[in-house]
Design an enzyme around this catalytic site. Structure first.
Site, PDB file in Angstrom:
ATOM      1  CE  LYS A  67      42.410  40.108  40.793  1.00 27.23           C
ATOM      2  NZ  LYS A  67      41.085  39.561  40.397  1.00 27.23           N
ATOM      3  CB  THR A  68      40.000  44.492  46.044  1.00 25.58           C
ATOM      4  OG1 THR A  68      40.306  44.634  44.663  1.00 25.58           O
ATOM      5  CG2 THR A  68      40.059  45.833  46.731  1.00 25.58           C
ATOM      6  CG  ASP A 112      43.127  46.199  41.332  1.00 28.53           C
ATOM      7  OD1 ASP A 112      43.457  45.040  41.070  1.00 28.53           O
ATOM      8  OD2 ASP A 112      41.947  46.601  41.315  1.00 28.53           O
ATOM      9  CB  THR A 161      42.892  40.070  35.463  1.00 25.43           C
ATOM     10  OG1 THR A 161      43.390  41.195  34.735  1.00 25.43           O
ATOM     11  CG2 THR A 161      41.895  40.548  36.498  1.00 25.43           C
ATOM     12  NE  ARG A 220      33.384  43.271  41.309  1.00 23.81           N
ATOM     13  CZ  ARG A 220      34.676  43.320  41.018  1.00 23.81           C
ATOM     14  NH1 ARG A 220      35.126  42.745  39.922  1.00 23.81           N
ATOM     15  NH2 ARG A 220      35.511  43.938  41.820  1.00 23.81           N
TER      16      ARG A 220
HETATM   17  N1  ATP Z   1      35.648  34.857  49.343  1.00 26.94           N
HETATM   18  C1  ATP Z   1      34.678  35.766  49.396  1.00 26.94           C
HETATM   19  N2  ATP Z   1      33.707  35.659  50.329  1.00 26.94           N
HETATM   20  C2  ATP Z   1      32.694  36.550  50.361  1.00 26.94           C
HETATM   21  N3  ATP Z   1      32.571  37.594  49.509  1.00 26.94           N
HETATM   22  C3  ATP Z   1      33.516  37.755  48.585  1.00 26.94           C
HETATM   23  C4  ATP Z   1      34.616  36.860  48.487  1.00 26.94           C
HETATM   24  N4  ATP Z   1      35.416  37.262  47.482  1.00 26.94           N
HETATM   25  C5  ATP Z   1      34.846  38.350  46.961  1.00 26.94           C
HETATM   26  N5  ATP Z   1      33.691  38.647  47.615  1.00 26.94           N
HETATM   27  C6  ATP Z   1      32.778  39.730  47.284  1.00 26.94           C
HETATM   28  O1  ATP Z   1      32.932  40.044  45.910  1.00 26.94           O
HETATM   29  C7  ATP Z   1      33.180  41.444  45.734  1.00 26.94           C
HETATM   30  C8  ATP Z   1      34.311  41.597  44.729  1.00 26.94           C
HETATM   31  O2  ATP Z   1      35.526  41.171  45.316  1.00 26.94           O
HETATM   32  P1  ATP Z   1      36.901  41.933  45.049  1.00 26.94           P
HETATM   33  O3  ATP Z   1      36.667  43.397  44.771  1.00 26.94           O
HETATM   34  O4  ATP Z   1      37.815  41.593  46.161  1.00 26.94           O
HETATM   35  O5  ATP Z   1      37.358  41.219  43.708  1.00 26.94           O
HETATM   36  P2  ATP Z   1      38.694  41.442  42.864  1.00 26.94           P
HETATM   37  O6  ATP Z   1      39.247  40.077  42.613  1.00 26.94           O
HETATM   38  O7  ATP Z   1      39.569  42.425  43.528  1.00 26.94           O
HETATM   39  O8  ATP Z   1      38.145  42.042  41.518  1.00 26.94           O
HETATM   40  P3  ATP Z   1      38.942  42.993  40.442  1.00 26.94           P
HETATM   41  O9  ATP Z   1      39.979  42.117  39.787  1.00 26.94           O
HETATM   42  O10 ATP Z   1      37.850  43.401  39.487  1.00 26.94           O
HETATM   43  O11 ATP Z   1      39.503  44.141  41.211  1.00 26.94           O
HETATM   44  C9  ATP Z   1      33.517  41.996  47.120  1.00 26.94           C
HETATM   45  O12 ATP Z   1      32.819  43.159  47.378  1.00 26.94           O
HETATM   46  C10 ATP Z   1      33.071  40.951  48.106  1.00 26.94           C
HETATM   47  O13 ATP Z   1      31.860  41.363  48.709  1.00 26.94           O
END
Ligand code: ATP
Length: 346
Positions: A67-68, A112, A161, A220
């Site tokens: 998401k981030t 977030d 989430t 992640r």
């Molecule tokens: N589609 C993707 N392709 C490659 N790497 C990814 C992908 N999605 C996420 N990642 C990797 O996973 C890590 C976590 O992703 P991210 O921080 O965007 O998750 P999030 O959904 O925002 O988590 P949270 O809900 O905990 O904030 C990132 O640092 C990235 O390197």
């Protein structure tokens, strides 16, 4: 007892730097989620052709699915500045007013955990999202007046989430909602291949597949496991092959299907202490010494997805698969109601 592999750890700077280094910067680099990616691509392109800020975007899904990363990509693809905040940091309408009034035209505002924002701020956000305007209250009681303040057009990217906790008026104001899904093993294999390349790590294909299958459908976690494997190979002066993956992940208590200590504690408690359930969420959380929120948003979605837990109106129930995974024989009869300590939410 948050698990360092599974649970997000916002305080850990090394983890954050590592994640940052591996984050895809464009939609083309973003692996998987083809549906959401295609929809987002269209939305961004349409905004570009019309030379306006893209519609507000809601990204929903379990932690660590990107998401981030997608919020950053929205800003990066449109060469727009990005401002990052989070629901827990916005506890008063004034916090949000300060944030919104300082945005520059076209800026992307990422919030977030938007479901954790204060209710008063949420209400202010309705008008801001719709009309790029807020009303600032001056004074108190009968003499209070509201002063309208125009905002620069911006794009809100909200991440949650727990999309079910968002009030409908807020949810309805997003032009587009992407529901991110867990990744399959082939996609995780690709995430790992990309990460290994960026880290300059020579990772054998079978080792990569093994990590992918233990990553709980989550990039992640895939990247974190990769880091542990890299460390293990380095310290033992070995190649990052399948045997090293097995040894490293055993050391970190990640089992063959990717369950970690906390996942297993949840299943074990459900089965050993509550005869398989049903048991309410907060009772379960207290029993394993963890926050309900962590159980509900981090642990449970994956256990439900792989068919180890089912959510019933009376509480969480361990499925026969969960019993078998822990080496126990499932009861033949349907589970009975047992041991609900609190009258809690299910
Ligand atoms: N589609 C993707 N392709 C490659 N790497 C990814 C992908 N999605 C996420 N990642 C990797 O996973 C890590 C976590 O992703 P991210 O921080 O965007 O998750 P999030 O959904 O925002 O988590 P949270 O809900 O905990 O904030 C990132 O640092 C990235 O390197």
């Amino acid at each position: 007892m948050s698990d360092p592999i599974t649970a997000p750890d916002p305080e850990n700077e090394a983890e954050l730097a590592f994640e940052g280094a591996l984050r895809p910067r464009s939609l083309a680099e973003f692996v998987g989620q083809s549906k959401a990616r295609g929809q987002l691509e269209l939305l961004l392109r349409a905004a570009e052709l019309q030379q306006r800020a893209p519609d507000h975007i809601l990204l929903a899904g379990p932690p660590g699915l990107g998401k981030t990363t997608l919020a950053m990509i929205v800003a990066h693809e449109g060469a727009r500045p990005l401002r990052m905040s989070s629901g827990p940091a916005i506890q008063h309408a004034g916090d949000l007013a300060a944030l919104l009034s300082s945005l520059v035209p076209g800026e992307v505002l990422f919030i977030d955990e938007i479901h954790r924002m204060a209710r008063s701020a949420e209400e202010m956000l309705y008008l801001a999202m719709e009309d790029f305007r807020i009303d600032i209250m001056v004074g108190k009681g009968a003499g209070a007046t509201s002063i309208p303040l125009d905002l620069a057009p911006f794009t809100l990217v909200g991440a949650t989430t727990r999309s079910g906790l968002l009030p409908n008026p807020l949810r309805d104001r997003f032009g587009f909602t992407a529901h991110l899904e867990f990744y399959d093993d082939t996609e995780l294999d690709e995430v790992l291949g990309r990460a290994a390349r960026l880290l300059g790590l020579d990772l054998a294909p079978r080792a990569r597949a093994e990590i992918a299958s233990r990553s709980r459908g989550t990039p992640r976690i895939a990247n974190r496991l990769l880091r542990r494997v890299r460390d293990y190979a380095l310290v033992h002066d070995r190649d990052a092959d399948e045997a090293v993956v097995h040894e490293a992940l055993e050391l970190y208590d990640v089992d063959p299907i990717g369950l970690d200590r906390l996942d297993r504690a949840v299943l074990d408690t459900l089965i050993t202490r509550f005869d398989g359930g049903p048991v309410g969420l907060s009772t379960l959380a207290v029993s394993v010494g963890e926050e309900s929120e962590t159980i509900e948003s981090v642990v449970e979605p994956f256990l439900v997805r792989i068919g180890m837990i089912s959510r019933t109106p009376r509480g969480r129930v361990a499925t026969p698969r969960a019993w078998e995974h822990l080496g126990r024989r499932p009861p033949s009869a349907a589970p009975t109601v047992s041991g609900t300590l609190f009258d809690d939410d299910v």
